[in-house]
Scaffold this active site. Structure first.
Site, PDB file in Angstrom:
ATOM      1  N   ARG A 160       0.886  -1.174   0.000  1.00 49.89           N
ATOM      2  CA  ARG A 160       0.000   0.000   0.000  1.00 49.89           C
ATOM      3  C   ARG A 160       0.917   1.215   0.000  1.00 49.89           C
ATOM      4  NH1 ARG A 160      -5.499   1.379   3.253  1.00 49.89           N
ATOM      5  NH2 ARG A 160      -6.203  -0.074   1.658  1.00 49.89           N
ATOM      6  N   CYS A 186     -16.555   1.864  -0.053  1.00 45.16           N
ATOM      7  CA  CYS A 186     -15.398   0.991   0.221  1.00 45.16           C
ATOM      8  C   CYS A 186     -15.012   1.029   1.704  1.00 45.16           C
ATOM      9  CB  CYS A 186     -14.223   1.393  -0.658  1.00 45.16           C
ATOM     10  SG  CYS A 186     -13.729   3.106  -0.443  1.00 45.16           S
TER      11      CYS A 186
HETATM   12  N1   CP Z   1     -11.525  -0.082   1.819  1.00 48.41           N
HETATM   13  C1   CP Z   1     -10.281  -0.161   2.302  1.00 48.41           C
HETATM   14  O1   CP Z   1      -9.298  -0.346   1.549  1.00 48.41           O
HETATM   15  O2   CP Z   1     -10.199  -0.034   3.637  1.00 48.41           O
HETATM   16  P1   CP Z   1      -8.858   0.096   4.483  1.00 48.41           P
HETATM   17  O3   CP Z   1      -8.218   1.412   4.072  1.00 48.41           O
HETATM   18  O4   CP Z   1      -9.280   0.080   5.905  1.00 48.41           O
HETATM   19  O5   CP Z   1      -7.963  -1.038   4.122  1.00 48.41           O
HETATM   20  N1  NVA Z   2      -9.931   6.891  -1.559  1.00 47.44           N
HETATM   21  C1  NVA Z   2      -9.627   6.401  -0.248  1.00 47.44           C
HETATM   22  C2  NVA Z   2      -9.851   4.930  -0.185  1.00 47.44           C
HETATM   23  C3  NVA Z   2      -9.624   4.309   1.148  1.00 47.44           C
HETATM   24  C4  NVA Z   2      -9.825   2.830   1.129  1.00 47.44           C
HETATM   25  C5  NVA Z   2      -8.204   6.751   0.124  1.00 47.44           C
HETATM   26  O1  NVA Z   2      -7.312   6.594  -0.714  1.00 47.44           O
HETATM   27  O2  NVA Z   2      -7.973   7.192   1.248  1.00 47.44           O
END
Ligand code: CP
Ligand code: NVA
Length: 306
Positions: A101, A263
């Protein structure tokens, strides 16, 4: 060939359906898959916080018989503590797959270039493919044929929205995006999918009216107005996006049996109201659960193929 999972754009329509069906089969028959990752170790390297994605890949790895090791944002420091290419070649000697991530999408690409193990995108500033694959699983589970649905995404054209665009460009289908001017999908993203859209027959509408987008929708989807890394813009965005909220009025314009998706994490009172989030159309927690079955499908794909 190493089977990375970095962008939905790299997948064909049949392959996306194979992944969706694999996730649904894993959900129905988890025991069948309990040894797929036996003896394997998956490393998670997160530059941003996570509840669902971390849980999906950690719990998913364990349920598939493997082990997961999580590196928190302060430990990762990609490119700061050491060069990404050095991290990548080191990680490849310890782990059997790497789940990332990141802020910059380029970091994942650079990492993958030097990696000898599969790399999985767990969200970057540019896209969130594992999220949208999970959301397709949820749509299929609840509504059947996703290509026949009218999907309305209301809010910021962010990473989640981009992966949604990729998915519908490949699968074909009807996706409407309503965002304020200046926050609509990037021209480059639309150019990149134009060929794909022609082939699939996807209908992609980009509007500035949440009401117009919501009319007759089967799915109402939203995400935060301020994504991780944009915190300084929070106050400005709160004003700009105030008309792009999923509330009872917007829900009333959609089909009676429409499903509401987010999400998560949700900022209640901003992009979605409490009453919609808790209402009968909301499927946000099923959606969250399906992240697990989908993460497992992605891991099975990475280790065994589909
Ligand atoms: N939707 C999602 O990716 O949640 P998190 O940021 O908690 O992983
Ligand atoms: N668009 C959001 C999604 C989180 C899962 C972000 O990048 O913070």
């Amino acid at each position: 060939m190493i089977r990375h999972f970095i962008s939905l754009k790299s997948f064909s329509k049949p392959d996306i359906y194979k992944l969706i069906n694999l996730a649904l089969d894993i959900k129905r028959n988890p025991a069948r898959y309990k040894d797929v990752l036996c003896g394997k170790c998956v490393g998670l390297f997160f530059e941003k916080p996570s509840l669902r994605t971390k849980a999906a890949f950690c719990v998913g790895t364990v349920q598939l018989g493997g082990q997961a090791v999580y590196y928190a944002p302060e430990e990762v420091q990609l490119g700061k503590r050491e060069a990404i290419s050095d991290v990548s070649r080191t990680v490849s000697r310890f782990f059997d797959a790497a789940v990332f991530r990141t802020f910059a999408h380029e970091s994942i690409l650079e990492f993958a270039k030097m990696s000898s193990v599969p790399v999985i995108n767990a969200l970057s500033d540019a896209m969130h493919p594992s999220q949208i694959l999970g959301d397709l699983v949820t749509m299929c589970e609840l509504k059947g044929d996703v290509e026949k649905l009218k999907i309305a995404y209301i809010g910021d054209s962010n990473n989640v929205c981009t992966s949604l665009i990729h998915a519908f460009a490949i699968l074909g289908g009807n996706l409407t995006i309503a965002s304020p001017k200046g926050y609509q999908p990037d021209k480059k993203i639309l150019e990149e999918i134009s060929e794909c859209t022609k082939n699939s027959g996807a209908k992609l509408n980009i509007l500035t009216s949440a009401e117009e987008a919501a009319k007759g929708a089967d799915v109402l989807y939203t995400d935060v107005w301020t994504s991780m890394g944009q915190e300084k813009e929070k106050a400005k965005r709160k004003k700009i996006f105030s008309k792009f909220q999923i509330n009872d009025k917007i829900l009333g314009l959609a089909k009676k049996d429409c499903i509401v998706m987010h999400c998560l994490p949700a900022h209640r009172g901003e992009e979605i109201t409490d009453s919609v989030m808790e209402g009968k159309n909301s499927q946000v927690f099923l959606q969250a659960e399906n992240r697990l079955h989908t993460a497992k499908a992605i891991l099975v794909y990475a280790f065994k193929g589909i």
